[in-house]
Write a protein that holds these residues in place. Structure first.
Motif, PDB file in Angstrom:
ATOM      1  N   PRO A 147      -6.690  16.484   2.579  1.00 11.94           N
ATOM      2  CA  PRO A 147      -6.862  15.141   3.170  1.00 11.94           C
ATOM      3  C   PRO A 147      -5.829  14.113   2.730  1.00 11.94           C
ATOM      4  CG  PRO A 147      -8.986  16.042   2.527  1.00 11.94           C
ATOM      5  CD  PRO A 147      -7.955  17.007   2.011  1.00 11.94           C
ATOM      6  N   LYS A 148      -5.296  14.247   1.536  1.00  9.48           N
ATOM      7  CA  LYS A 148      -4.333  13.241   1.060  1.00  9.48           C
ATOM      8  C   LYS A 148      -2.937  13.444   1.659  1.00  9.48           C
ATOM      9  CE  LYS A 148      -2.845  15.696  -3.130  1.00  9.48           C
ATOM     10  NZ  LYS A 148      -2.747  15.636  -4.603  1.00  9.48           N
ATOM     11  N   LYS A 149      -2.692  14.587   2.275  1.00 14.32           N
ATOM     12  CA  LYS A 149      -1.381  14.864   2.849  1.00 14.32           C
ATOM     13  C   LYS A 149      -1.196  14.086   4.147  1.00 14.32           C
ATOM     14  CE  LYS A 149      -0.235  18.000  -0.236  1.00 14.32           C
ATOM     15  NZ  LYS A 149       0.914  17.828  -1.173  1.00 14.32           N
TER      16      LYS A 149
ATOM     17  N   MET B   1       0.809  -1.204   0.000  1.00  8.60           N
ATOM     18  CA  MET B   1       0.000   0.000   0.000  1.00  8.60           C
ATOM     19  C   MET B   1       0.851   1.266   0.000  1.00  8.60           C
ATOM     20  SD  MET B   1      -2.869   1.227   2.733  1.00  8.60           S
ATOM     21  CE  MET B   1      -3.579   2.877   2.612  1.00  8.60           C
ATOM     22  N   ILE B   2       1.971   1.256   0.759  1.00 13.37           N
ATOM     23  CA  ILE B   2       2.772   2.476   0.830  1.00 13.37           C
ATOM     24  C   ILE B   2       3.401   2.811  -0.518  1.00 13.37           C
ATOM     25  CG2 ILE B   2       3.231   2.242   3.297  1.00 13.37           C
ATOM     26  CD1 ILE B   2       6.038   1.298   2.603  1.00 13.37           C
ATOM     27  N   ASN B   3       3.524   1.824  -1.409  1.00 16.56           N
ATOM     28  CA  ASN B   3       4.076   2.095  -2.737  1.00 16.56           C
ATOM     29  C   ASN B   3       3.121   2.914  -3.589  1.00 16.56           C
ATOM     30  OD1 ASN B   3       5.400  -0.586  -1.766  1.00 16.56           O
ATOM     31  ND2 ASN B   3       6.763   0.197  -3.353  1.00 16.56           N
ATOM     32  N   LYS B   4       1.844   2.923  -3.219  1.00 13.78           N
ATOM     33  CA  LYS B   4       0.856   3.693  -3.972  1.00 13.78           C
ATOM     34  C   LYS B   4       0.798   5.148  -3.535  1.00 13.78           C
ATOM     35  CE  LYS B   4      -2.112  -0.333  -4.763  1.00 13.78           C
ATOM     36  NZ  LYS B   4      -3.477  -0.906  -4.568  1.00 13.78           N
ATOM     37  N   LEU B   5       1.441   5.463  -2.408  1.00 13.47           N
ATOM     38  CA  LEU B   5       1.431   6.836  -1.917  1.00 13.47           C
ATOM     39  C   LEU B   5       2.366   7.710  -2.737  1.00 13.47           C
ATOM     40  CD1 LEU B   5       1.605   6.173   1.945  1.00 13.47           C
ATOM     41  CD2 LEU B   5      -0.423   6.794   0.614  1.00 13.47           C
ATOM     42  N   ASN B   6       1.944   8.928  -2.964  1.00 18.35           N
ATOM     43  CA  ASN B   6       2.791   9.903  -3.649  1.00 18.35           C
ATOM     44  C   ASN B   6       3.763  10.485  -2.627  1.00 18.35           C
ATOM     45  OD1 ASN B   6       3.947  12.057  -5.000  1.00 18.35           O
ATOM     46  ND2 ASN B   6       2.024  12.816  -5.837  1.00 18.35           N
ATOM     47  N   LEU B   7       5.049  10.333  -2.882  1.00 19.82           N
ATOM     48  CA  LEU B   7       6.047  10.828  -1.936  1.00 19.82           C
ATOM     49  C   LEU B   7       5.881  12.311  -1.647  1.00 19.82           C
ATOM     50  CD1 LEU B   7       9.318   9.010  -3.090  1.00 19.82           C
ATOM     51  CD2 LEU B   7       8.032   8.604  -0.983  1.00 19.82           C
ATOM     52  N   GLU B   8       5.423  13.063  -2.616  1.00 18.84           N
ATOM     53  CA  GLU B   8       5.275  14.509  -2.426  1.00 18.84           C
ATOM     54  C   GLU B   8       4.133  14.870  -1.485  1.00 18.84           C
ATOM     55  OE1 GLU B   8       5.161  16.696  -6.060  1.00 18.84           O
ATOM     56  OE2 GLU B   8       7.156  16.044  -6.693  1.00 18.84           O
ATOM     57  N   ASP B   9       3.306  13.885  -1.143  1.00 16.94           N
ATOM     58  CA  ASP B   9       2.191  14.128  -0.215  1.00 16.94           C
ATOM     59  C   ASP B   9       2.580  13.905   1.243  1.00 16.94           C
ATOM     60  OD1 ASP B   9       0.420  14.803  -2.218  1.00 16.94           O
ATOM     61  OD2 ASP B   9      -0.310  12.755  -2.479  1.00 16.94           O
ATOM     62  N   ILE B  10       3.829  13.524   1.485  1.00 14.07           N
ATOM     63  CA  ILE B  10       4.254  13.147   2.842  1.00 14.07           C
ATOM     64  C   ILE B  10       5.232  14.169   3.407  1.00 14.07           C
ATOM     65  CG2 ILE B  10       5.294  11.341   4.258  1.00 14.07           C
ATOM     66  CD1 ILE B  10       4.637   9.373   1.960  1.00 14.07           C
ATOM     67  N   LEU B  11       4.962  14.618   4.619  1.00  8.16           N
ATOM     68  CA  LEU B  11       5.898  15.479   5.348  1.00  8.16           C
ATOM     69  C   LEU B  11       6.597  14.621   6.396  1.00  8.16           C
ATOM     70  CD1 LEU B  11       6.916  18.436   5.780  1.00  8.16           C
ATOM     71  CD2 LEU B  11       5.257  18.555   7.664  1.00  8.16           C
ATOM     72  N   PHE B  12       7.898  14.424   6.242  1.00  6.45           N
ATOM     73  CA  PHE B  12       8.697  13.666   7.190  1.00  6.45           C
ATOM     74  C   PHE B  12       9.188  14.620   8.274  1.00  6.45           C
ATOM     75  CE2 PHE B  12       8.790  11.513   3.164  1.00  6.45           C
ATOM     76  CZ  PHE B  12       8.634  10.176   3.489  1.00  6.45           C
ATOM     77  N   LEU B  13       9.244  14.140   9.509  1.00  5.82           N
ATOM     78  CA  LEU B  13       9.639  15.058  10.584  1.00  5.82           C
ATOM     79  C   LEU B  13      10.266  14.332  11.768  1.00  5.82           C
ATOM     80  CD1 LEU B  13       7.391  15.164  13.217  1.00  5.82           C
ATOM     81  CD2 LEU B  13       5.948  15.754  11.276  1.00  5.82           C
ATOM     82  N   ASP B  14      10.940  15.132  12.574  1.00  8.34           N
ATOM     83  CA  ASP B  14      11.516  14.653  13.825  1.00  8.34           C
ATOM     84  C   ASP B  14      11.553  15.828  14.788  1.00  8.34           C
ATOM     85  OD1 ASP B  14      12.994  12.551  15.398  1.00  8.34           O
ATOM     86  OD2 ASP B  14      14.525  14.119  15.389  1.00  8.34           O
TER      87      ASP B  14
ATOM     88  N   GLY C   6      11.075  17.400   6.321  1.00  9.19           N
ATOM     89  CA  GLY C   6      11.635  17.134   5.005  1.00  9.19           C
ATOM     90  C   GLY C   6      10.545  16.687   4.056  1.00  9.19           C
ATOM     91  N   TYR C   7      10.708  16.996   2.792  1.00  8.32           N
ATOM     92  CA  TYR C   7       9.695  16.626   1.814  1.00  8.32           C
ATOM     93  C   TYR C   7      10.360  16.380   0.460  1.00  8.32           C
ATOM     94  CZ  TYR C   7      10.187  21.598   0.687  1.00  8.32           C
ATOM     95  OH  TYR C   7      10.700  22.825   0.380  1.00  8.32           O
ATOM     96  N   PHE C   8       9.696  15.575  -0.358  1.00  6.72           N
ATOM     97  CA  PHE C   8      10.215  15.211  -1.668  1.00  6.72           C
ATOM     98  C   PHE C   8       9.684  16.141  -2.750  1.00  6.72           C
ATOM     99  CE2 PHE C   8      10.953  11.167   0.467  1.00  6.72           C
ATOM    100  CZ  PHE C   8      12.147  10.747  -0.103  1.00  6.72           C
ATOM    101  N   LYS C   9      10.537  16.422  -3.713  1.00  7.32           N
ATOM    102  CA  LYS C   9      10.158  17.039  -4.975  1.00  7.32           C
ATOM    103  C   LYS C   9      10.677  16.109  -6.069  1.00  7.32           C
ATOM    104  CE  LYS C   9       8.066  20.905  -3.899  1.00  7.32           C
ATOM    105  NZ  LYS C   9       6.664  21.172  -4.318  1.00  7.32           N
ATOM    106  N   THR C  10       9.775  15.509  -6.798  1.00  7.24           N
ATOM    107  CA  THR C  10      10.185  14.504  -7.775  1.00  7.24           C
ATOM    108  C   THR C  10       9.741  14.907  -9.178  1.00  7.24           C
ATOM    109  OG1 THR C  10       8.146  13.227  -7.438  1.00  7.24           O
ATOM    110  CG2 THR C  10      10.037  12.660  -6.065  1.00  7.24           C
ATOM    111  N   SER C  11      10.472  14.387 -10.141  1.00  7.40           N
ATOM    112  CA  SER C  11      10.126  14.553 -11.552  1.00  7.40           C
ATOM    113  C   SER C  11      10.634  13.328 -12.288  1.00  7.40           C
ATOM    114  CB  SER C  11      10.756  15.825 -12.122  1.00  7.40           C
ATOM    115  OG  SER C  11      12.173  15.708 -12.155  1.00  7.40           O
TER     116      SER C  11
END
Length: 236
Positions: free
Chosen positions: A108-110, A1-14, A70-75
Motif C-alpha cells: 500500500p505504501k508504494k 507532504m511529498i518531503n515525507k515520502l520515501n523516494l524508494e517507495d515511488i516508481l517513476f514512469l513514462d 525508474g526508481y531510487f536506491k538511497t543510502s
C-alpha cells in the motif's frame, strides 16, 4: 507532504504510444468510421486520414510501444536512480509491467509517479490491459477507491498547486526548473515517424527513459532537493 515520502517507495514512469496501424486504410471499415467520429472535433480542417498520425493519444486507437520506469536506491553515502524499459509486442510490455508492479510495488505504501500521469499514462495503460484481457494490477485498479486512496502521484498536478486552468508540458517545466531537457533528440510528435517510417525503436526507448528521468528530477526539485547527476543515473 511529498518531503515525507520515501523516494524508494515511488516508481517513476513514462509511456510512448503510436497509432495501432501505420495507415488509416489498414483499419476495418467500422474502425475507420469510429475514428472519423472520435477525431471530428479535434482535427479542424484536416481529414480523418491526415489526422491519423495523432491517433496514438487515444487508447482505443493506439498502442504502447515502450514503458520506461525508474526508481531510487538511497543510502547515507549515496543516491542512485536506476532505469529500465519494457518494449516489443504490446501485450508482452503490459504483462511484464504488471509483473513488476505485483512483484515489487504491491504494498500500500508504494506509489506510481508520472507527468500528466493521472490524465494519460495511468488510464492509458489500464485501458490497454483491459483491451488485451489482462486483469488490472492493484496499483491501476481504481474502481471504488476514494481520491486519497489512489496510489498515484502526478508532477503536473503537483506543479499546478490547485490551479486547474492551464497545462505545463514536461519540456517547459524542466526548462524553468533548470533540469536538462529530455527532448534533445525527438519529442512526442515525432514518435509516430520514428516508429513506423524509420523503425528506430531504440531512439524511442532512449527518449522514453529520458522523460522518466525528467519526472524524477522534477519531483526532486519540488521537494527542494538537488537534481540527479549523470553519475547517479544507471540503466539496467
Amino acid at each position: 507532504m511529498i518531503n515525507k515520502l520515501n523516494l524508494e517507495d515511488i516508481l517513476f514512469l513514462d509511456i510512448e504510444t503510436v497509432p495501432e496501424t501505420q495507415h488509416l486504410s489498414e483499419l476495418s471499415d467500422a474502425k475507420k468510421e469510429l475514428w472519423s467520429l472520435k477525431s471530428k472535433y479535434q482535427r479542424n480542417e484536416l481529414s480523418a486520414e491526415e489526422f491519423y498520425n495523432r491517433a496514438g493519444i487515444w487508447a482505443e486507437f493506439g498502442l504502447i510501444v515502450c514503458i520506461s520506469v525508474g526508481y531510487f536506491k538511497t543510502s547515507d553515502e549515496n543516491r542512485q536512480f536506476r532505469t529500465t524499459s519494457f518494449y516489443g509486442e504490446e501485450i508482452t510490455i503490459l504483462q511484464d509491467f504488471k509483473t513488476l508492479l505485483e512483484t515489487h510495488y504491491n504494498h500500500p505504501k508504494k506509489l506510481l509517479c508520472a507527468h500528466n500521469g493521472k490524465e494519460f499514462d495511468f488510464p492509458y495503460i489500464a485501458r490497454r490491459m483491459i483491451i488485451h484481457n489482462i486483469s488490472l494490477p492493484e496499483k491501476l485498479n481504481l474502481f471504488g477507491k476514494k481520491p486519497w486512496e489512489v496510489p498515484h502521484l502526478d508532477t503536473l498536478e503537483l506543479w499546478k498547486f490547485g490551479d486547474y486552468k492551464s497545462y505545463t508540458s514536461l519540456k517547459l517545466l524542466t526548462n524553468v526548473l533548470g533540469i536538462p531537457s529530455p527532448k534533445d533528440d525527438i519529442d512526442g510528435s515525432e514518435v509516430y515517424r520514428v516508429y513506423y517510417e524509420e523503425n528506430e525503436v531504440d531512439r524511442i526507448i532512449t527518449y522514453c527513459e529520458k522523460d522518466t528521468i525528467a519526472v524524477a528530477q522534477i519531483f526532486l526539485r519540488l521537494r527542494g532537493e538537488s537534481i540527479l547527476t549523470d553519475d547517479e543515473i544507471t540503466h539496467i
